[in-house]
Design a protein around this motif. Structure first.
Motif, PDB file in Angstrom:
ATOM      1  N   GLY A 174       0.909  -1.173  -0.036  1.00  0.00           N
ATOM      2  CA  GLY A 174       0.027   0.181  -0.013  1.00  0.00           C
ATOM      3  C   GLY A 174       0.884   1.161  -0.090  1.00  0.00           C
ATOM      4  O   GLY A 174       0.303   2.514  -0.071  1.00  0.00           O
ATOM      5  N   HIS A 175       2.376   1.223   0.156  1.00  0.00           N
ATOM      6  CA  HIS A 175       3.014   2.645   0.196  1.00  0.00           C
ATOM      7  C   HIS A 175       3.203   2.962  -1.503  1.00  0.00           C
ATOM      8  O   HIS A 175       3.577   1.893  -2.247  1.00  0.00           O
ATOM      9  CB  HIS A 175       4.273   2.060   0.942  1.00  0.00           C
ATOM     10  N   ASP A 176       2.926   3.946  -1.632  1.00  0.00           N
ATOM     11  CA  ASP A 176       3.040   4.455  -2.880  1.00  0.00           C
ATOM     12  C   ASP A 176       4.512   5.022  -3.085  1.00  0.00           C
ATOM     13  O   ASP A 176       5.070   6.035  -2.631  1.00  0.00           O
ATOM     14  CB  ASP A 176       2.270   5.620  -3.263  1.00  0.00           C
ATOM     15  N   TRP A 177       5.474   4.168  -4.017  1.00  0.00           N
ATOM     16  CA  TRP A 177       6.816   4.780  -4.016  1.00  0.00           C
ATOM     17  C   TRP A 177       6.832   5.903  -5.391  1.00  0.00           C
ATOM     18  O   TRP A 177       6.209   5.917  -6.372  1.00  0.00           O
ATOM     19  CB  TRP A 177       7.587   3.479  -4.812  1.00  0.00           C
ATOM     20  N   PRO A 178       7.662   6.925  -4.818  1.00  0.00           N
ATOM     21  CA  PRO A 178       8.001   7.825  -5.905  1.00  0.00           C
ATOM     22  C   PRO A 178       8.533   7.343  -7.164  1.00  0.00           C
ATOM     23  O   PRO A 178       9.266   6.505  -7.160  1.00  0.00           O
ATOM     24  CB  PRO A 178       8.646   8.897  -5.380  1.00  0.00           C
ATOM     25  N   ARG A 179       8.477   8.034  -8.533  1.00  0.00           N
ATOM     26  CA  ARG A 179       9.043   7.661  -9.604  1.00  0.00           C
ATOM     27  C   ARG A 179      10.445   8.199  -9.562  1.00  0.00           C
ATOM     28  O   ARG A 179      10.736   9.363  -8.996  1.00  0.00           O
ATOM     29  CB  ARG A 179       8.304   8.227 -10.889  1.00  0.00           C
ATOM     30  N   SER A 180      11.288   7.560 -10.188  1.00  0.00           N
ATOM     31  CA  SER A 180      12.622   8.146 -10.276  1.00  0.00           C
ATOM     32  C   SER A 180      13.381   7.252 -11.418  1.00  0.00           C
ATOM     33  O   SER A 180      13.034   6.194 -11.760  1.00  0.00           O
ATOM     34  CB  SER A 180      13.408   7.828  -9.077  1.00  0.00           C
ATOM     35  N   PRO A 181      14.072   8.050 -12.322  1.00  0.00           N
ATOM     36  CA  PRO A 181      14.845   7.247 -13.219  1.00  0.00           C
ATOM     37  C   PRO A 181      15.732   6.083 -12.868  1.00  0.00           C
ATOM     38  O   PRO A 181      15.665   4.841 -13.735  1.00  0.00           O
ATOM     39  CB  PRO A 181      16.140   8.093 -13.759  1.00  0.00           C
ATOM     40  N   GLU A 182      16.206   5.807 -11.750  1.00  0.00           N
ATOM     41  CA  GLU A 182      17.003   4.635 -11.218  1.00  0.00           C
ATOM     42  C   GLU A 182      15.730   3.298 -10.759  1.00  0.00           C
ATOM     43  O   GLU A 182      16.019   2.240 -11.320  1.00  0.00           O
ATOM     44  CB  GLU A 182      17.653   4.963  -9.660  1.00  0.00           C
ATOM     45  N   LEU A 183      14.432   3.971 -10.137  1.00  0.00           N
ATOM     46  CA  LEU A 183      13.910   2.751 -10.064  1.00  0.00           C
ATOM     47  C   LEU A 183      12.892   2.605 -11.216  1.00  0.00           C
ATOM     48  O   LEU A 183      12.590   1.296 -11.368  1.00  0.00           O
ATOM     49  CB  LEU A 183      12.487   3.273  -9.011  1.00  0.00           C
ATOM     50  N   ASP A 184      12.928   3.210 -12.255  1.00  0.00           N
ATOM     51  CA  ASP A 184      12.418   3.132 -13.332  1.00  0.00           C
ATOM     52  C   ASP A 184      13.140   2.046 -14.221  1.00  0.00           C
ATOM     53  O   ASP A 184      12.544   1.069 -14.987  1.00  0.00           O
ATOM     54  CB  ASP A 184      12.191   4.299 -14.380  1.00  0.00           C
ATOM     55  N   ALA A 185      14.231   2.332 -14.255  1.00  0.00           N
ATOM     56  CA  ALA A 185      15.339   1.415 -14.791  1.00  0.00           C
ATOM     57  C   ALA A 185      15.223  -0.125 -14.208  1.00  0.00           C
ATOM     58  O   ALA A 185      15.524  -1.123 -15.000  1.00  0.00           O
ATOM     59  CB  ALA A 185      16.626   1.688 -14.759  1.00  0.00           C
ATOM     60  N   TYR A 186      15.053  -0.013 -13.032  1.00  0.00           N
ATOM     61  CA  TYR A 186      15.363  -1.272 -12.317  1.00  0.00           C
ATOM     62  C   TYR A 186      13.856  -2.138 -12.643  1.00  0.00           C
ATOM     63  O   TYR A 186      13.824  -3.243 -13.038  1.00  0.00           O
ATOM     64  CB  TYR A 186      15.381  -1.074 -10.808  1.00  0.00           C
ATOM     65  N   ALA A 187      12.738  -1.540 -12.540  1.00  0.00           N
ATOM     66  CA  ALA A 187      11.475  -2.254 -13.201  1.00  0.00           C
ATOM     67  C   ALA A 187      11.423  -2.597 -14.429  1.00  0.00           C
ATOM     68  O   ALA A 187      11.038  -3.693 -14.517  1.00  0.00           O
ATOM     69  CB  ALA A 187      10.392  -1.063 -12.668  1.00  0.00           C
ATOM     70  N   ALA A 188      12.152  -1.565 -15.250  1.00  0.00           N
ATOM     71  CA  ALA A 188      12.158  -2.079 -16.705  1.00  0.00           C
ATOM     72  C   ALA A 188      13.073  -3.534 -16.800  1.00  0.00           C
ATOM     73  O   ALA A 188      12.636  -4.446 -17.695  1.00  0.00           O
ATOM     74  CB  ALA A 188      12.903  -1.102 -17.487  1.00  0.00           C
ATOM     75  N   ALA A 189      14.181  -3.626 -16.233  1.00  0.00           N
ATOM     76  CA  ALA A 189      14.840  -4.991 -16.282  1.00  0.00           C
ATOM     77  C   ALA A 189      14.137  -5.997 -15.700  1.00  0.00           C
ATOM     78  O   ALA A 189      14.181  -6.884 -16.462  1.00  0.00           O
ATOM     79  CB  ALA A 189      16.370  -4.582 -15.307  1.00  0.00           C
ATOM     80  N   ASP A 190      13.467  -5.702 -14.643  1.00  0.00           N
ATOM     81  CA  ASP A 190      12.587  -6.823 -14.232  1.00  0.00           C
ATOM     82  C   ASP A 190      11.619  -7.227 -15.152  1.00  0.00           C
ATOM     83  O   ASP A 190      11.183  -8.538 -15.447  1.00  0.00           O
ATOM     84  CB  ASP A 190      12.146  -6.468 -12.562  1.00  0.00           C
ATOM     85  N   ARG A 191      11.059  -6.261 -15.657  1.00  0.00           N
ATOM     86  CA  ARG A 191       9.612  -6.467 -16.454  1.00  0.00           C
ATOM     87  C   ARG A 191      10.023  -7.172 -17.782  1.00  0.00           C
ATOM     88  O   ARG A 191       9.309  -8.014 -18.159  1.00  0.00           O
ATOM     89  CB  ARG A 191       9.079  -5.318 -16.791  1.00  0.00           C
TER      90      ARG A 191
END
Length: 257
Positions: free
Chosen positions: A122-139
């Motif tokens: 339920g915690h909403d994480w803010p967007r960031s280039p680093e987290l977006d890159a991590y999520a893309a690699a995972d996805r």
């Protein structure tokens, strides 16, 4: 010390290790980890507690999911397998999220809760280039890139800090199988744990490293403020891999209960 494979739903098996004597304690690792996360504290904990660590479904030496499952149900299977009525739960990252959700579902089975660098439903994480890159690699299922991003983002103290060899091996191996485990996990309920923190009634300690990701610090404070009676411990010279970076300090915190 005993090593067993615990049967779970979907013909799955969880690798588990049990050692020591005393009040039961269960250690839960994060999403690109396995039970090696606890190498720095497991032997000493076994001198004071009955301590159990296991590889979560699809990670380490546990079998990959063949049908939807819940990490919380797997934890219940571990407790039942070893005949543990009530346990202290110590969870890091995803393991902390699972421990918290389990406590809300099965409060009678939990003696205390230690949330280490924990995420929380339920915690909403803010967007960031680093987290977006991590999520893309995972996805995209790019294991090599996911491992690289994991080590850069979460093991920020680098290869000169304690425990790096174990961290690197563990992350590299589990990045290859993480996607299957994550996709198999079935989440139920519309309300995240962060909206239910006042329902946690067991003694709770929230632990975070001073070099962990800033948003983990935000979550730690949110947990400490929202859970009645919870205390917050900030550990120096530790990033997200706190049990391997600062094992002595974590032992002090965990064994103080």
């Amino acid at each position: 010390m005993t090593i067993e494979y615990i049967p779970v739903s979907g013909d799955g098996r969880l690798w588990a290790e049990k050692a020591g004597d005393g009040a039961p304690m269960v250690l839960l690792h994060g999403s690109v980890h396995d039970s090696r996360l606890w190498d720095g504290v497991f032997p000493e904990l076994a001198r004071h507690r009955t301590v159990i660590r296991y590889d979560a479904r699809g990670l380490g030496r546990s079998t990959p999911p063949t049908a939807p499952f819940r990490f919380e149900d797997d934890l219940l299977a571990v407790l039942d397998h070893f005949g543990v009525e009530r346990a202290a739960l110590v969870g890091l990252s995803m393991g902390g999220e699972v421990a918290l959700d389990f406590t809300l579902e099965h409060p009678a089975r939990v003696r205390s809760l230690t949330l280490v660098g924990a995420s929380a439903g339920g915690h909403d994480w803010p967007r960031s280039p680093e987290l977006d890159a991590y999520a893309a690699a995972d996805r995209e299922g790019d294991a090599a890139r996911l491992a690289e991003r994991e080590l850069t983002l979460w093991a920020s103290l680098g290869d000169r800090a304690p425990g790096y060899a174990t961290i690197c091996d563990m992350v590299t191996e589990n990045a290859k199988v993480r996607a299957a485990a994550e996709k198999g996990h079935a989440r139920f309920g519309d309300v995240g744990a962060v909206e239910l923190l006042d329902r946690v009634t067991v003694p709770t300690t929230v632990v975070v490293g001073d070099h962990d990701h800033p948003e983990i610090g935000v979550i730690a404070r949110r947990l400490a403020e929202g859970i009645p009676g919870a205390r917050l411990e900030i550990v120096a010279a530790a990033d997200h891999y706190l049990p391997l970076r600062a094992p002595e300090r974590l032992l002090d915190v965990v064994l103080a209960d």
